[in-house]
Motif scaffolding. Structure first.
Motif, PDB file in Angstrom:
ATOM      1  N   ILE A 159       0.839  -1.204   0.000  1.00 21.81           N
ATOM      2  CA  ILE A 159       0.000   0.000   0.000  1.00 21.81           C
ATOM      3  C   ILE A 159       0.870   1.248   0.000  1.00 21.81           C
ATOM      4  CG2 ILE A 159      -1.669   1.338   1.353  1.00 21.81           C
ATOM      5  CD1 ILE A 159      -2.799  -1.334   2.349  1.00 21.81           C
ATOM      6  N   VAL A 160       0.499   2.181  -0.846  1.00 22.91           N
ATOM      7  CA  VAL A 160       1.102   3.518  -0.823  1.00 22.91           C
ATOM      8  C   VAL A 160       0.251   4.368   0.121  1.00 22.91           C
ATOM      9  CG1 VAL A 160       1.814   5.518  -2.161  1.00 22.91           C
ATOM     10  CG2 VAL A 160       1.885   3.237  -3.198  1.00 22.91           C
ATOM     11  N   GLY A 161       0.833   4.761   1.223  1.00 21.44           N
ATOM     12  CA  GLY A 161       0.061   5.460   2.255  1.00 21.44           C
ATOM     13  C   GLY A 161       0.405   6.929   2.367  1.00 21.44           C
ATOM     14  N   TYR A 162      -0.074   7.538   3.463  1.00 23.12           N
ATOM     15  CA  TYR A 162       0.118   8.966   3.708  1.00 23.12           C
ATOM     16  C   TYR A 162       0.645   9.172   5.125  1.00 23.12           C
ATOM     17  CZ  TYR A 162      -3.318   9.260  -0.102  1.00 23.12           C
ATOM     18  OH  TYR A 162      -4.004   9.115  -1.274  1.00 23.12           O
ATOM     19  N   PRO A 163       1.487  10.181   5.334  1.00 25.32           N
ATOM     20  CA  PRO A 163       1.851  10.550   6.706  1.00 25.32           C
ATOM     21  C   PRO A 163       0.609  11.047   7.456  1.00 25.32           C
ATOM     22  CG  PRO A 163       3.294  11.620   5.089  1.00 25.32           C
ATOM     23  CD  PRO A 163       2.156  11.020   4.331  1.00 25.32           C
ATOM     24  N   LYS A 164       0.481  10.667   8.692  1.00 22.31           N
ATOM     25  CA  LYS A 164      -0.706  11.038   9.469  1.00 22.31           C
ATOM     26  C   LYS A 164      -0.844  12.544   9.607  1.00 22.31           C
ATOM     27  CE  LYS A 164      -3.034  10.128  13.861  1.00 22.31           C
ATOM     28  NZ  LYS A 164      -2.965   9.405  15.153  1.00 22.31           N
ATOM     29  N   HIS A 165       0.273  13.247   9.796  1.00 27.00           N
ATOM     30  CA  HIS A 165       0.200  14.689  10.023  1.00 27.00           C
ATOM     31  C   HIS A 165      -0.266  15.436   8.783  1.00 27.00           C
ATOM     32  CE1 HIS A 165       4.100  14.526   7.934  1.00 27.00           C
ATOM     33  NE2 HIS A 165       3.887  15.795   7.643  1.00 27.00           N
ATOM     34  N   GLY A 187      -7.671  -6.582  13.322  1.00 23.61           N
ATOM     35  CA  GLY A 187      -6.513  -6.945  14.140  1.00 23.61           C
ATOM     36  C   GLY A 187      -5.232  -7.024  13.335  1.00 23.61           C
ATOM     37  N   ALA A 188      -5.119  -6.197  12.303  1.00 27.32           N
ATOM     38  CA  ALA A 188      -3.954  -6.260  11.422  1.00 27.32           C
ATOM     39  C   ALA A 188      -3.435  -4.851  11.144  1.00 27.32           C
ATOM     40  CB  ALA A 188      -4.325  -6.950  10.109  1.00 27.32           C
ATOM     41  N   GLN A 189      -2.285  -4.811  10.492  1.00 25.39           N
ATOM     42  CA  GLN A 189      -1.704  -3.545  10.068  1.00 25.39           C
ATOM     43  C   GLN A 189      -1.512  -3.558   8.562  1.00 25.39           C
ATOM     44  OE1 GLN A 189       1.914  -2.675  12.129  1.00 25.39           O
ATOM     45  NE2 GLN A 189       0.915  -2.252  14.083  1.00 25.39           N
ATOM     46  N   PRO A 190      -1.710  -2.424   7.907  1.00 25.75           N
ATOM     47  CA  PRO A 190      -1.507  -2.376   6.461  1.00 25.75           C
ATOM     48  C   PRO A 190      -0.021  -2.491   6.106  1.00 25.75           C
ATOM     49  CG  PRO A 190      -1.949  -0.177   7.319  1.00 25.75           C
ATOM     50  CD  PRO A 190      -2.176  -1.120   8.451  1.00 25.75           C
ATOM     51  N   ASN A 191       0.242  -3.070   4.970  1.00 24.24           N
ATOM     52  CA  ASN A 191       1.612  -3.233   4.475  1.00 24.24           C
ATOM     53  C   ASN A 191       1.994  -1.973   3.681  1.00 24.24           C
ATOM     54  OD1 ASN A 191       4.080  -4.160   3.533  1.00 24.24           O
ATOM     55  ND2 ASN A 191       3.167  -5.338   1.856  1.00 24.24           N
ATOM     56  N   VAL A 192       2.297  -0.905   4.413  1.00 24.70           N
ATOM     57  CA  VAL A 192       2.621   0.372   3.778  1.00 24.70           C
ATOM     58  C   VAL A 192       4.077   0.336   3.310  1.00 24.70           C
ATOM     59  CG1 VAL A 192       2.793   2.860   4.091  1.00 24.70           C
ATOM     60  CG2 VAL A 192       0.926   1.595   5.173  1.00 24.70           C
ATOM     61  N   VAL A 193       4.258   0.376   2.013  1.00 26.57           N
ATOM     62  CA  VAL A 193       5.615   0.294   1.456  1.00 26.57           C
ATOM     63  C   VAL A 193       6.268   1.667   1.353  1.00 26.57           C
ATOM     64  CG1 VAL A 193       5.162  -1.836   0.207  1.00 26.57           C
ATOM     65  CG2 VAL A 193       4.687   0.352  -0.909  1.00 26.57           C
ATOM     66  N   CYS A 194       5.457   2.717   1.288  1.00 27.83           N
ATOM     67  CA  CYS A 194       5.994   4.083   1.308  1.00 27.83           C
ATOM     68  C   CYS A 194       4.852   5.037   1.610  1.00 27.83           C
ATOM     69  CB  CYS A 194       6.669   4.446  -0.016  1.00 27.83           C
ATOM     70  SG  CYS A 194       5.537   4.542  -1.420  1.00 27.83           S
ATOM     71  N   GLU A 195       5.208   6.233   2.048  1.00 27.08           N
ATOM     72  CA  GLU A 195       4.225   7.271   2.333  1.00 27.08           C
ATOM     73  C   GLU A 195       4.553   8.513   1.508  1.00 27.08           C
ATOM     74  OE1 GLU A 195       4.314   7.865   6.569  1.00 27.08           O
ATOM     75  OE2 GLU A 195       2.717   6.406   6.889  1.00 27.08           O
ATOM     76  N   SER A 215       0.459   3.551 -10.597  1.00 26.78           N
ATOM     77  CA  SER A 215       0.406   3.154 -12.004  1.00 26.78           C
ATOM     78  C   SER A 215       1.542   2.230 -12.397  1.00 26.78           C
ATOM     79  CB  SER A 215       0.418   4.398 -12.901  1.00 26.78           C
ATOM     80  OG  SER A 215       1.672   5.042 -12.860  1.00 26.78           O
ATOM     81  N   ARG A 216       2.641   2.293 -11.656  1.00 28.02           N
ATOM     82  CA  ARG A 216       3.796   1.439 -11.940  1.00 28.02           C
ATOM     83  C   ARG A 216       3.783   0.145 -11.128  1.00 28.02           C
ATOM     84  NH1 ARG A 216       4.980   6.331 -13.535  1.00 28.02           N
ATOM     85  NH2 ARG A 216       6.644   6.746 -15.050  1.00 28.02           N
ATOM     86  N   GLY A 217       2.669  -0.075 -10.398  1.00 27.55           N
ATOM     87  CA  GLY A 217       2.503  -1.331  -9.680  1.00 27.55           C
ATOM     88  C   GLY A 217       3.183  -1.397  -8.333  1.00 27.55           C
ATOM     89  N   LEU A 218       3.567  -0.222  -7.782  1.00 24.40           N
ATOM     90  CA  LEU A 218       4.230  -0.245  -6.485  1.00 24.40           C
ATOM     91  C   LEU A 218       3.280  -0.640  -5.361  1.00 24.40           C
ATOM     92  CD1 LEU A 218       6.903   0.375  -5.012  1.00 24.40           C
ATOM     93  CD2 LEU A 218       6.066   2.713  -4.667  1.00 24.40           C
ATOM     94  N   GLY A 219       2.002  -0.339  -5.509  1.00 25.15           N
ATOM     95  CA  GLY A 219       1.025  -0.696  -4.496  1.00 25.15           C
ATOM     96  C   GLY A 219      -0.333  -0.100  -4.841  1.00 25.15           C
ATOM     97  N   VAL A 220      -1.296  -0.302  -3.940  1.00 26.41           N
ATOM     98  CA  VAL A 220      -2.623   0.305  -4.076  1.00 26.41           C
ATOM     99  C   VAL A 220      -2.719   1.441  -3.067  1.00 26.41           C
ATOM    100  CG1 VAL A 220      -3.566  -1.920  -4.798  1.00 26.41           C
ATOM    101  CG2 VAL A 220      -3.793  -1.199  -2.404  1.00 26.41           C
ATOM    102  N   ALA A 221      -3.726   2.312  -3.218  1.00 27.73           N
ATOM    103  CA  ALA A 221      -3.836   3.458  -2.318  1.00 27.73           C
ATOM    104  C   ALA A 221      -5.285   3.895  -2.191  1.00 27.73           C
ATOM    105  CB  ALA A 221      -2.978   4.617  -2.833  1.00 27.73           C
ATOM    106  N   LEU A 222      -5.559   4.649  -1.135  1.00 24.63           N
ATOM    107  CA  LEU A 222      -6.872   5.255  -0.934  1.00 24.63           C
ATOM    108  C   LEU A 222      -6.810   6.718  -1.360  1.00 24.63           C
ATOM    109  CD1 LEU A 222      -7.982   3.896   2.576  1.00 24.63           C
ATOM    110  CD2 LEU A 222      -8.244   2.855   0.321  1.00 24.63           C
ATOM    111  N   VAL A 223      -7.839   7.153  -2.077  1.00 26.89           N
ATOM    112  CA  VAL A 223      -7.891   8.538  -2.546  1.00 26.89           C
ATOM    113  C   VAL A 223      -9.333   9.026  -2.528  1.00 26.89           C
ATOM    114  CG1 VAL A 223      -5.851   8.346  -4.031  1.00 26.89           C
ATOM    115  CG2 VAL A 223      -8.113   7.816  -4.960  1.00 26.89           C
ATOM    116  N   PRO A 224      -9.542  10.342  -2.426  1.00 30.23           N
ATOM    117  CA  PRO A 224     -10.888  10.887  -2.607  1.00 30.23           C
ATOM    118  C   PRO A 224     -11.279  10.860  -4.084  1.00 30.23           C
ATOM    119  CG  PRO A 224      -9.322  12.648  -2.217  1.00 30.23           C
ATOM    120  CD  PRO A 224      -8.567  11.374  -2.035  1.00 30.23           C
TER     121      PRO A 224
END
Length: 294
Positions: free
Chosen positions: A192-198, A215-223, A235-244
């Motif tokens: 998963i491509v994630g975001y910094p919380k702040h 009861g799990a944690q996401p596999n965040v590969v980068c933020e 788009s390059r297959g690094l991971g999936v992400a959540l977006v508006p």
């Protein structure tokens, strides 16, 4: 030290006569002398040589008079600028906002606004955190802010502009791209491509709260913070992400958006501004925003 003391000092320096300087300022000679003495005491230096027949500047006074005149000139010019701005409602609006507002709303709102106020200069400031935008409003460093949460208090008012659902964005070649909707259980093992919380607290919470329920944690590969960067990674297959939902408007052709059903809250967008002290131009700009999003 105050402005009046500087005015007294300059008047005496120019007249080299306490009576004439006092008449010029509308002060008695004794009152003027007291103010000069107080200024000299504060500066720790004599500004004038005084005798019963003559007044002259000391070396320190000669040097200080140039600075005093410049200070008074700068103050006078600043006051004139403020009054001119207040009288003519000039000519500058500072707008800050989250990325959606800057990318999707500001271009249309600016065109709409310029149709009514073409001479007003609009400055844009993009910050990822809504909390920072609110602080900028409070500190009078921005006039209008687009934020993710309501911020109504004694000083600021906010208006809801729109609500948007959250989507999972993934490469069009990904097997999950064929689904009609995606749950957390579908992406348990996905990078998963994630975001910094702040920087993106709502999207960060949307991801992590869903995983906590399992009861799990996401596999965040980068933020990342920037949505365009995130889309390139996905788009390059690094991971999936959540977006508006609005991110679909800036997405490359090789990604797919699937509704995310594990977070009930929609992502909201508000326009915020100070309750008092706004120029007419600020009100006109907010009106333009309302027309654009209606």
């Amino acid at each position: 030290m105050d402005i009046r003391q500087l005015e007294c000092f300059v008047a005496v320096a120019e007249e080299l006569h306490f009576r004439r300087a006092g008449e010029r300022l509308g002060l008695s000679q004794s009152a003027l002398s007291e103010r000069i003495s107080a200024l000299e005491h504060e500066l720790g230096a004599r500004l004038f040589f005084r005798t019963t027949r003559q007044v002259s500047l000391t070396q320190a006074g000669s040097e200080f008079v140039r600075d005093a005149k410049k200070i008074l000139s700068d103050i006078e010019r600043s006051i004139a600028n403020v009054r001119h701005t207040a009288d003519t409602d000039i000519r500058n609006i500072r707008v800050s906002g989250v990325d959606e507002a800057i990318s999707m709303i500001m271009p249309q709102a600016l065109l709409e606004f310029r149709g009514t106020d073409p001479e007003v200069h609009v400055q844009l400031l993009e910050i990822s955190s809504s909390e920072q935008h609110v602080q900028e409003l409070i500190n009078h460093r921005t006039d209008i802010a687009f934020v993710r949460r309501p911020c109504d208090d004694d000083f600021i008012v906010s208006e809801l502009l729109q609500r948007q659902p959250i989507f999972v964005v993934l490469s069009s070649k990904h097997p999950l791209a064929m689904l009609e909707s995606i749950e957390v259980s579908d992406i348990m093992t996905e990078p998963i491509v994630g975001y910094p919380k702040h920087a993106r607290p709502i999207l960060h919470e949307a991801l992590w709260s869903g995983f906590r329920k399992h009861g799990a944690q996401p596999n965040v590969v980068c933020e990342v913070i920037d949505k365009s960067t995130l889309l390139q990674f996905v788009s390059r297959g690094l991971g999936v992400a959540l977006v508006p939902e609005w991110v679909r408007n800036i997405a490359p052709a090789n990604v797919t958006f699937v509704p995310f059903n594990s977070f009930e809250k929609a992502i909201e967008l508000y326009v915020a501004y100070r309750k008092n002290g706004n120029s007419k131009s600020v009100s006109k700009f907010v009106d333009a925003v309302r027309r654009v999003v209606t």
